[in-house]
Design an enzyme around this catalytic site. Sequence first.
Site, PDB file in Angstrom:
ATOM      1  N   HIS A 241      77.865  -3.506  43.547  1.00 43.96           N
ATOM      2  CA  HIS A 241      79.121  -4.243  43.799  1.00 43.96           C
ATOM      3  C   HIS A 241      80.267  -3.412  44.414  1.00 43.96           C
ATOM      4  O   HIS A 241      80.782  -3.724  45.470  1.00 43.96           O
ATOM      5  CB  HIS A 241      79.646  -4.850  42.490  1.00 43.96           C
ATOM      6  CG  HIS A 241      78.640  -5.639  41.740  1.00 43.96           C
ATOM      7  ND1 HIS A 241      78.263  -6.904  42.099  1.00 43.96           N
ATOM      8  CD2 HIS A 241      77.904  -5.347  40.634  1.00 43.96           C
ATOM      9  CE1 HIS A 241      77.368  -7.378  41.259  1.00 43.96           C
ATOM     10  NE2 HIS A 241      77.129  -6.449  40.361  1.00 43.96           N
TER      11      HIS A 241
HETATM   12  C1  BDR Z   1      81.580  -4.989  38.119  1.00 44.74           C
HETATM   13  O1  BDR Z   1      81.334  -4.701  36.753  1.00 44.74           O
HETATM   14  C2  BDR Z   1      80.893  -3.382  36.597  1.00 44.74           C
HETATM   15  O2  BDR Z   1      79.799  -3.320  35.749  1.00 44.74           O
HETATM   16  C3  BDR Z   1      80.575  -2.869  37.970  1.00 44.74           C
HETATM   17  O3  BDR Z   1      80.855  -1.486  38.059  1.00 44.74           O
HETATM   18  C4  BDR Z   1      81.439  -3.683  38.880  1.00 44.74           C
HETATM   19  O4  BDR Z   1      82.705  -3.085  39.050  1.00 44.74           O
HETATM   20  C5  BDR Z   1      80.638  -6.067  38.589  1.00 44.74           C
HETATM   21  O5  BDR Z   1      80.810  -7.226  37.831  1.00 44.74           O
END
Ligand code: BDR
Length: 321
Positions: A241
């Site tokens: 992400h």
């Molecule tokens: C987000 O949540 C975290 O686990 C990841 O690093 C990202 O920023 C995705 O939902």
Amino acid sequence: MKIPIIIDCDPGVDDALAIILALRHPKVDLKAVCTVTGNGDLENTTKNGLKILSLCGREDIPLYKGSGKGLDDKQPDTVPAFGDDGLGGYAHVVQTDKQIEQENAVDFLLRAADESNGEITLFATGPCTNIARAIRKDKEFPKKFKKLIVMGGAKYTGNMSPVAEYNFWADPLAAKEVMNAGFHEIVMIGLDVTNKIALGADIREILRMFDTDLSRFIYNITRVGLEENWETRRKPVAPMHDVLTVAYLIDESILTLKKANIDVVAEGIGRGQSIVDIGGHWSDGNCNALYAAEVDVEKFYKLFLTTIFKENEQEILEYLR
Ligand code: BDR
Ligand code: CA
């Protein structure tokens, strides 16, 4: 001229990738890293942040430790998807003597805002707590940055509930206050697009074959995420992400953005849901953000891989052709 940025994050496999991409691209000037609880408790995400900077040979970049608890004074549930150490069980491989700065992340952000001349782009790739706390201390804080690029929310999906993404869910009040604080520009890069750039097993295998320190590191830290996606969704892909935020900074044409009015549900069944009103249809045409609606996945991979593995550029381009 290089673009000055600060990354407020919770490393975290994909936060690590965002930092690495920023450090590897000549256009980006990473001024500092701030940490918050998220993909592990605060001690853990902070330690990981220090390790990532050391791994990249950038111990000169300061790291500020921030909030362990959300605005509600409770520690949010941490994410198990990246393993117990937040780096896919691979954090122990990187040793570091690097120390955190004495100043707290919130105080640093306030000072950085004052010294920024409106030139710094702020990144939020973890829960928005540090940034919200800074705003509570100085209402003018948002106006002192060029823009805020945030990984969080989604219009059409969720990963903590049917409607909520983790960063917004972990501290929903902070996300709400940040979205409504009056930044000159907010780009909200949510799950609608970040799910599409998950690292496929084929490209991950190519990283293993490149066999450099960095490619092995990325190969190893993404294993747990890939296995989790296989177990739960029968998809052999690892989440990435946060890295899309930095990729967008480097090449804006990677994303299609739409003006929107975005608010966040602070509590109840919709906790952490981002309400994305495209065009401000329900808000008298008022828009407080840009919503990432589409991503050019091919362009992203070309940028991501050729930036981080410059020495393998030809192989990458041949593979992607
Ligand atoms: C987000 O949540 C975290 O686990 C990841 O690093 C990202 O920023 C995705 O939902
Ligand atoms: Ca994150």
